[in-house]
Design a protein around this motif. Structure first.
Motif, mmCIF file in Angstrom:
data_model
loop_
_atom_site.group_PDB
_atom_site.id
_atom_site.type_symbol
_atom_site.label_atom_id
_atom_site.label_comp_id
_atom_site.label_asym_id
_atom_site.label_seq_id
_atom_site.Cartn_x
_atom_site.Cartn_y
_atom_site.Cartn_z
ATOM 1 N N LEU A 1 0.797 -1.217 -0.197
ATOM 2 C CA LEU A 1 0.064 0.046 0.093
ATOM 3 C C LEU A 1 0.836 1.176 -0.165
ATOM 4 C CD1 LEU A 1 -2.584 -1.017 2.685
ATOM 5 C CD2 LEU A 1 -2.867 -0.963 0.264
ATOM 6 N N SER A 2 0.408 2.199 -0.725
ATOM 7 C CA SER A 2 1.271 3.818 -0.629
ATOM 8 C C SER A 2 0.584 4.272 0.489
ATOM 9 C CB SER A 2 0.800 4.365 -1.797
ATOM 10 O OG SER A 2 -0.592 4.589 -2.039
ATOM 11 N N GLN A 3 1.198 5.334 0.843
ATOM 12 C CA GLN A 3 0.695 6.338 2.058
ATOM 13 C C GLN A 3 -0.663 6.559 1.434
ATOM 14 O OE1 GLN A 3 3.460 9.374 2.850
ATOM 15 N NE2 GLN A 3 4.564 8.096 4.309
ATOM 16 N N GLN A 4 -0.716 7.008 0.391
ATOM 17 C CA GLN A 4 -2.140 7.662 -0.253
ATOM 18 C C GLN A 4 -3.171 6.798 -0.025
ATOM 19 O OE1 GLN A 4 -2.482 10.834 -0.793
ATOM 20 N NE2 GLN A 4 -4.694 10.265 -0.764
ATOM 21 N N ASP A 5 -2.853 5.255 -0.190
ATOM 22 C CA ASP A 5 -3.814 4.084 -0.070
ATOM 23 C C ASP A 5 -4.276 4.314 1.358
ATOM 24 O OD1 ASP A 5 -3.595 3.242 -2.663
ATOM 25 O OD2 ASP A 5 -2.069 1.800 -2.241
ATOM 26 N N VAL A 6 -3.341 4.281 2.336
ATOM 27 C CA VAL A 6 -3.782 4.286 3.597
ATOM 28 C C VAL A 6 -4.753 5.485 4.070
ATOM 29 C CG1 VAL A 6 -2.838 4.266 6.036
ATOM 30 C CG2 VAL A 6 -1.906 2.685 4.314
ATOM 31 N N ILE A 7 -4.159 6.678 3.711
ATOM 32 C CA ILE A 7 -5.055 7.892 3.710
ATOM 33 C C ILE A 7 -6.219 7.840 3.251
ATOM 34 C CG2 ILE A 7 -4.796 10.152 3.016
ATOM 35 C CD1 ILE A 7 -1.688 10.208 3.268
ATOM 36 N N GLY A 8 -6.379 7.388 2.248
ATOM 37 C CA GLY A 8 -7.915 7.089 1.642
ATOM 38 C C GLY A 8 -8.648 6.316 2.428
ATOM 39 N N ARG A 9 -7.917 5.199 3.043
ATOM 40 C CA ARG A 9 -8.789 4.297 3.663
ATOM 41 C C ARG A 9 -9.019 4.725 5.119
ATOM 42 N NH1 ARG A 9 -6.212 -1.589 2.035
ATOM 43 N NH2 ARG A 9 -6.664 -1.577 -0.116
ATOM 44 N N THR A 10 -8.222 5.537 5.710
ATOM 45 C CA THR A 10 -8.518 5.952 7.105
ATOM 46 C C THR A 10 -9.112 7.384 7.243
ATOM 47 O OG1 THR A 10 -6.221 7.249 7.115
ATOM 48 C CG2 THR A 10 -6.476 4.929 7.913
ATOM 49 N N GLY A 11 -9.278 8.241 6.135
ATOM 50 C CA GLY A 11 -9.669 9.385 6.137
ATOM 51 C C GLY A 11 -8.860 10.688 6.988
ATOM 52 N N MET A 12 -7.526 10.144 7.319
ATOM 53 C CA MET A 12 -6.784 10.869 7.870
ATOM 54 C C MET A 12 -5.963 12.120 6.924
ATOM 55 S SD MET A 12 -4.653 8.392 10.355
ATOM 56 C CE MET A 12 -3.353 9.511 11.105
ATOM 57 N N ASP A 13 -5.967 13.147 7.472
ATOM 58 C CA ASP A 13 -5.077 14.359 7.009
ATOM 59 C C ASP A 13 -3.733 13.577 6.293
ATOM 60 O OD1 ASP A 13 -4.935 17.354 6.207
ATOM 61 O OD2 ASP A 13 -2.942 16.833 7.553
ATOM 62 N N ARG A 14 -3.360 14.171 5.064
ATOM 63 C CA ARG A 14 -2.138 13.497 4.561
ATOM 64 C C ARG A 14 -0.906 14.030 5.285
ATOM 65 N NH1 ARG A 14 1.818 15.982 1.392
ATOM 66 N NH2 ARG A 14 0.431 17.986 1.237
ATOM 67 N N SER A 15 -0.959 15.105 5.705
ATOM 68 C CA SER A 15 0.339 15.541 6.685
ATOM 69 C C SER A 15 0.340 15.046 7.893
ATOM 70 C CB SER A 15 0.266 17.083 6.676
ATOM 71 O OG SER A 15 -0.523 17.644 7.309
ATOM 72 N N ALA A 16 -0.867 14.716 8.646
ATOM 73 C CA ALA A 16 -0.655 14.252 9.895
ATOM 74 C C ALA A 16 -0.241 12.715 9.941
ATOM 75 C CB ALA A 16 -2.323 14.217 10.517
ATOM 76 N N TYR A 17 -0.668 11.884 8.585
ATOM 77 C CA TYR A 17 -0.506 10.847 8.539
ATOM 78 C C TYR A 17 1.159 10.459 8.262
ATOM 79 C CZ TYR A 17 0.485 5.765 7.059
ATOM 80 O OH TYR A 17 1.018 4.665 6.952
ATOM 81 N N GLN A 18 1.756 11.368 7.332
ATOM 82 C CA GLN A 18 2.989 11.459 7.204
ATOM 83 C C GLN A 18 4.010 11.741 8.459
ATOM 84 O OE1 GLN A 18 3.034 14.229 3.824
ATOM 85 N NE2 GLN A 18 3.074 12.615 2.389
ATOM 86 N N ASP A 19 3.511 12.650 9.104
ATOM 87 C CA ASP A 19 4.168 12.784 10.292
ATOM 88 C C ASP A 19 4.192 11.864 11.189
ATOM 89 O OD1 ASP A 19 5.011 15.527 9.483
ATOM 90 O OD2 ASP A 19 3.201 16.474 10.604
#
Length: 87
Positions: free
Chosen positions: A31-49
């Protein structure tokens, strides 16, 4: 106003280790970070941090991430035996 206490270096190291386990589980699931972000609904920068170990994840975020990646929560936060001399 509450006093902000900086995290202990041991806490920072454990946070980085958990962040690495999250990243490893995500990569293992192809999975890419974007995949996880899309599945969780988290903010991109919050997930990356979070995945970089720069921030502490909330339990709700960890639960969403474990569901999105398809691994038990325990796999993301598992720690090895304490180092000798650790409290």
């Amino acid at each position: 106003m509450p006093r902000v206490i900086p995290p202990d270096p041991r806490i920072l190291e454990r946070r980085r280790r958990i962040a690495g386990q999250i990243r490893a589980a995500r990569l293992h699931a192809n999975l890419s970070q974007q995949d996880v972000i899309g599945r969780t609904g988290m903010d991109r920068s919050a997930y990356q941090d979070l995945e970089a170990g720069r921030t502490s994840p909330l339990l709700d975020s960890l639960l969403r991430i474990s569901d999105a990646i398809g691994v038990p929560l325990s796999d993301l936060v598992r720690e090895g035996p304490p180092a000798p001399g650790s409290p």
